[in-house]
Design an enzyme around this catalytic site. Sequence first.
Site, PDB file in Angstrom:
ATOM      1  N   THR A  35      64.728  -6.898 -34.741  1.00 52.20           N
ATOM      2  CA  THR A  35      65.376  -5.664 -35.196  1.00 52.20           C
ATOM      3  C   THR A  35      64.411  -4.490 -35.231  1.00 52.20           C
ATOM      4  OG1 THR A  35      66.878  -6.933 -36.556  1.00 52.20           O
ATOM      5  CG2 THR A  35      66.627  -4.639 -37.156  1.00 52.20           C
ATOM      6  N   ASP A  79      65.595 -11.069 -29.114  1.00 54.48           N
ATOM      7  CA  ASP A  79      66.103 -11.377 -30.443  1.00 54.48           C
ATOM      8  C   ASP A  79      65.528 -12.761 -30.776  1.00 54.48           C
ATOM      9  OD1 ASP A  79      68.962 -10.669 -32.182  1.00 54.48           O
ATOM     10  OD2 ASP A  79      68.059 -12.656 -32.387  1.00 54.48           O
ATOM     11  N   SER A  80      65.076 -12.952 -31.999  1.00 58.37           N
ATOM     12  CA  SER A  80      64.361 -14.197 -32.289  1.00 58.37           C
ATOM     13  C   SER A  80      65.255 -15.431 -32.237  1.00 58.37           C
ATOM     14  CB  SER A  80      63.634 -14.114 -33.632  1.00 58.37           C
ATOM     15  OG  SER A  80      64.532 -14.216 -34.695  1.00 58.37           O
ATOM     16  N   SER A  81      66.553 -15.252 -32.143  1.00 59.48           N
ATOM     17  CA  SER A  81      67.445 -16.410 -31.969  1.00 59.48           C
ATOM     18  C   SER A  81      67.178 -17.087 -30.625  1.00 59.48           C
ATOM     19  CB  SER A  81      68.908 -15.982 -32.029  1.00 59.48           C
ATOM     20  OG  SER A  81      69.150 -15.352 -33.247  1.00 59.48           O
ATOM     21  N   ASP A 112      65.007 -13.567 -38.059  1.00 61.47           N
ATOM     22  CA  ASP A 112      65.881 -14.746 -38.123  1.00 61.47           C
ATOM     23  C   ASP A 112      65.133 -16.068 -37.975  1.00 61.47           C
ATOM     24  OD1 ASP A 112      68.021 -13.110 -38.511  1.00 61.47           O
ATOM     25  OD2 ASP A 112      68.826 -13.266 -36.481  1.00 61.47           O
ATOM     26  N   THR A 187      60.836 -19.148 -46.006  1.00 64.43           N
ATOM     27  CA  THR A 187      62.171 -19.372 -45.469  1.00 64.43           C
ATOM     28  C   THR A 187      62.944 -18.065 -45.592  1.00 64.43           C
ATOM     29  OG1 THR A 187      64.046 -20.888 -45.551  1.00 64.43           O
ATOM     30  CG2 THR A 187      63.169 -20.233 -47.667  1.00 64.43           C
ATOM     31  N   THR A 298      64.334 -31.919 -48.859  1.00 63.95           N
ATOM     32  CA  THR A 298      65.481 -31.575 -49.712  1.00 63.95           C
ATOM     33  C   THR A 298      66.286 -30.381 -49.185  1.00 63.95           C
ATOM     34  OG1 THR A 298      66.199 -30.877 -51.918  1.00 63.95           O
ATOM     35  CG2 THR A 298      63.996 -30.194 -51.258  1.00 63.95           C
ATOM     36  N   GLN A 299      67.595 -30.407 -49.442  1.00 60.93           N
ATOM     37  CA  GLN A 299      68.456 -29.270 -49.104  1.00 60.93           C
ATOM     38  C   GLN A 299      68.273 -28.132 -50.100  1.00 60.93           C
ATOM     39  OE1 GLN A 299      72.577 -30.517 -48.930  1.00 60.93           O
ATOM     40  NE2 GLN A 299      72.134 -32.161 -47.501  1.00 60.93           N
ATOM     41  N   CYS A 300      67.661 -28.434 -51.242  1.00 60.70           N
ATOM     42  CA  CYS A 300      67.472 -27.390 -52.258  1.00 60.70           C
ATOM     43  C   CYS A 300      66.474 -26.362 -51.746  1.00 60.70           C
ATOM     44  CB  CYS A 300      66.908 -27.993 -53.547  1.00 60.70           C
ATOM     45  SG  CYS A 300      68.059 -29.085 -54.374  1.00 60.70           S
TER      46      CYS A 300
END
Length: 365
Positions: A35, A79-81, A112, A187, A298-300
Amino acid sequence: MYLFSVNLHHKLFQNSASDKMAKIPHILLIYTGGTIGMVKDYKTGALKIFNFDKLLKHIPELNQLNCTIQSISLDEPIDSSNMNPDNWVFIAEIIEKNYEQFDGFVVLHGSDTMSYTASAISFMFENLSKPVIFTGSQLPIGDLRTDAKENLITSIEVAAAQENDQPIISEVCLYFEYKLYRANRTTKINAEHFEAFTSPNYPPLGESGVHLKFHKQLILKPKKAKPFTVRKRLDNNIVILKIFPGITERVVASILGIEGLKGVILETFGSGNAPTEKWFIDLLKETIDKGAHIINVTQCIAGSVIMGQYETSIELKKVGIINGGDITTESALAKLMYLLGENIPKNTFKSIFETQLRGEISEQE
Ligand code: ASP
């Protein structure tokens, strides 16, 4: 597939006489896309990449910094995707080729997937003794309310920061919205706020307020005695499997049954818990027996996997699943690709993965 080539070397910003120049830090700015360098397409209204020349024109303030800045733009910024492991190697090679000539590196990258790229680069760089700072922005540089200027200017200041002629930072970092983080601890948590990143399990290494402050006790020490080495073999025969209540045997079996699969990031509940149903545990065991590695993450957003704390993780421990501790999914993915690429023998893979290599995981008892 997007594969980069380097476009051009932009002009050097330099603001002092040549005898002073030898002392002031030389910074290489690497523009990959995102961006920060985008404009709105009038027809579609979508954001698209524009020329890096124009980006620099938007920040004449760069001339005031007490360092020289040379820049490299990729032929086709993306784009970083669209980032992938080949692109990560390409970025690493730009730094490798310019390692001796520069004191610090700033990589402009889409937010991203910035945590993935920066984590991967951190593992690829062994014995790094210079700063590599990733940054980007939520709004394009030309936007009136842009966050790009502060992010870019401070990232360059961080890369140029020295004490007794030595860099203060000698690791891969991510700077965003007044905070300097260890990159492989980050993250992306917000697609709207300027504060787009967090480092849930490790405090920021620095903060920018009225003063630019570094928390030196948290920063990794350089390993100068050993040569800087770039590890370029990344193996992406891996998958992230996020479990959910109601996940079926058919789904798990088909994912774990992927031909050539060498590693699995298993995103579990809470402190590393998963269903105790026999079919689930059997499938994990079969996968490990076939030679693949499974990492429990973990998903946390914050906290750590503690295998064996609950009954629902005891079986995972028994079948030989690797404990991801408090590593982020992004960092676990990068570490897995890196270690698979290094052909670590099966009997030591688990203990090496569970060991801190670049500050990415808290030491486990
Ligand atoms: N889609 C953009 C990218 O990651 C978002 C950004 O730059 O912040 O390239």
